[in-house]
Design a protein around this motif. Sequence first.
Motif, PDB file in Angstrom:
ATOM      1  N   UNK A 214       0.913  -1.242   0.003  1.00  0.00           N
ATOM      2  CA  UNK A 214       0.031   0.062   0.016  1.00  0.00           C
ATOM      3  C   UNK A 214       0.938   1.479   0.185  1.00  0.00           C
ATOM      4  N   UNK A 215       2.150   1.160   0.902  1.00  0.00           N
ATOM      5  CA  UNK A 215       2.984   2.465   0.607  1.00  0.00           C
ATOM      6  C   UNK A 215       3.512   2.621  -0.602  1.00  0.00           C
ATOM      7  N   UNK A 216       3.832   1.375  -1.038  1.00  0.00           N
ATOM      8  CA  UNK A 216       4.357   1.484  -2.652  1.00  0.00           C
ATOM      9  C   UNK A 216       3.305   2.119  -3.688  1.00  0.00           C
ATOM     10  N   UNK A 217       2.092   1.826  -3.322  1.00  0.00           N
ATOM     11  CA  UNK A 217       1.052   2.427  -4.304  1.00  0.00           C
ATOM     12  C   UNK A 217       0.582   3.511  -4.306  1.00  0.00           C
ATOM     13  N   UNK A 218       1.381   4.512  -3.258  1.00  0.00           N
ATOM     14  CA  UNK A 218       0.857   5.992  -2.747  1.00  0.00           C
ATOM     15  C   UNK A 218       0.791   6.679  -3.947  1.00  0.00           C
ATOM     16  N   UNK A 219       1.681   6.744  -4.966  1.00  0.00           N
ATOM     17  CA  UNK A 219       1.660   7.439  -6.130  1.00  0.00           C
ATOM     18  C   UNK A 219       0.571   7.177  -7.258  1.00  0.00           C
ATOM     19  N   UNK A 220       0.048   6.094  -7.091  1.00  0.00           N
ATOM     20  CA  UNK A 220      -0.965   5.780  -8.043  1.00  0.00           C
ATOM     21  C   UNK A 220      -2.174   6.570  -7.908  1.00  0.00           C
ATOM     22  N   UNK A 221      -2.303   7.496  -6.745  1.00  0.00           N
ATOM     23  CA  UNK A 221      -3.612   8.085  -6.356  1.00  0.00           C
ATOM     24  C   UNK A 221      -3.125   9.691  -6.817  1.00  0.00           C
ATOM     25  N   UNK A 222      -4.180  10.246  -7.236  1.00  0.00           N
ATOM     26  CA  UNK A 222      -3.885  11.800  -7.711  1.00  0.00           C
ATOM     27  C   UNK A 222      -3.308  12.770  -6.327  1.00  0.00           C
TER      28      UNK A 222
END
Length: 226
Positions: A214-222
Amino acid sequence: MKKNPIVAPSLLAADFTDLKSEMDMINRSEADWLHLDIMDGRFVPNISFGMMMVEAVSPLCNKVLDVHLMIEEPEKYVADFQKAGAEYITVHAEACKHLHRNIQQIHQLGIKAGVALNPHTPIQVLEHVVDDLDLVLIMSVNPGFGGQKFIFETLYKIRQLKEMLESRNSKALIEVDGGVGLQNAEKIMAAGADVLVAGSAVFKASDPESVIQSLKAIGNIPRYEV
Ligand code: DX5
Ligand code: ZN
């Protein structure tokens, strides 16, 4: 701008009685780096572990070893940490009488050099060394202990630093360390961070791998403006 963080779980919060399993988890996970906190009981009011821990973990861990030296006179020990497997060594500006020389010394060992700043230390201390840095570590708690609360003011400091680095055309990474977790990672990234260190948020979780994911995916949100 869409950007995923470099995720660096901090070993300080791991189960030292079962390091092999902890490293297996880190290796399976999407973590990029492993952060190792070295404390000497002098620069910070706590003692953690030394180069023997870095050496022990090095063959077990296939991630980048990111060593954070919270110690006085780091110049005496950087070569030992490099030999032990460190790929990044970060020294505290407050612990270095000769910061410029200390950065050169780390580079001469053939590895990346970072400088850490305590919460009260202004980014201006970096003005004459910033062009030589691979990383700046912004402490978002007072160093010495895991599990502390993130100091909100840090967000402004990250923004200031980001502006400084951009104005100098610096490629140095901004690493944020202390009280980082899923509750604030988005804001920290929006402020300009590149590397998120997370100790308790990862190792004390019931499912550490999914927290890392989930931390790694942070940039995937606006982008979230603070
Ligand atoms: C604090 C250390 C941190 C610590 C972070 O002095 O530099 O790296 O491990 O721990 P958490 O994420 O629990 O605040
Ligand atoms: Zn640290």
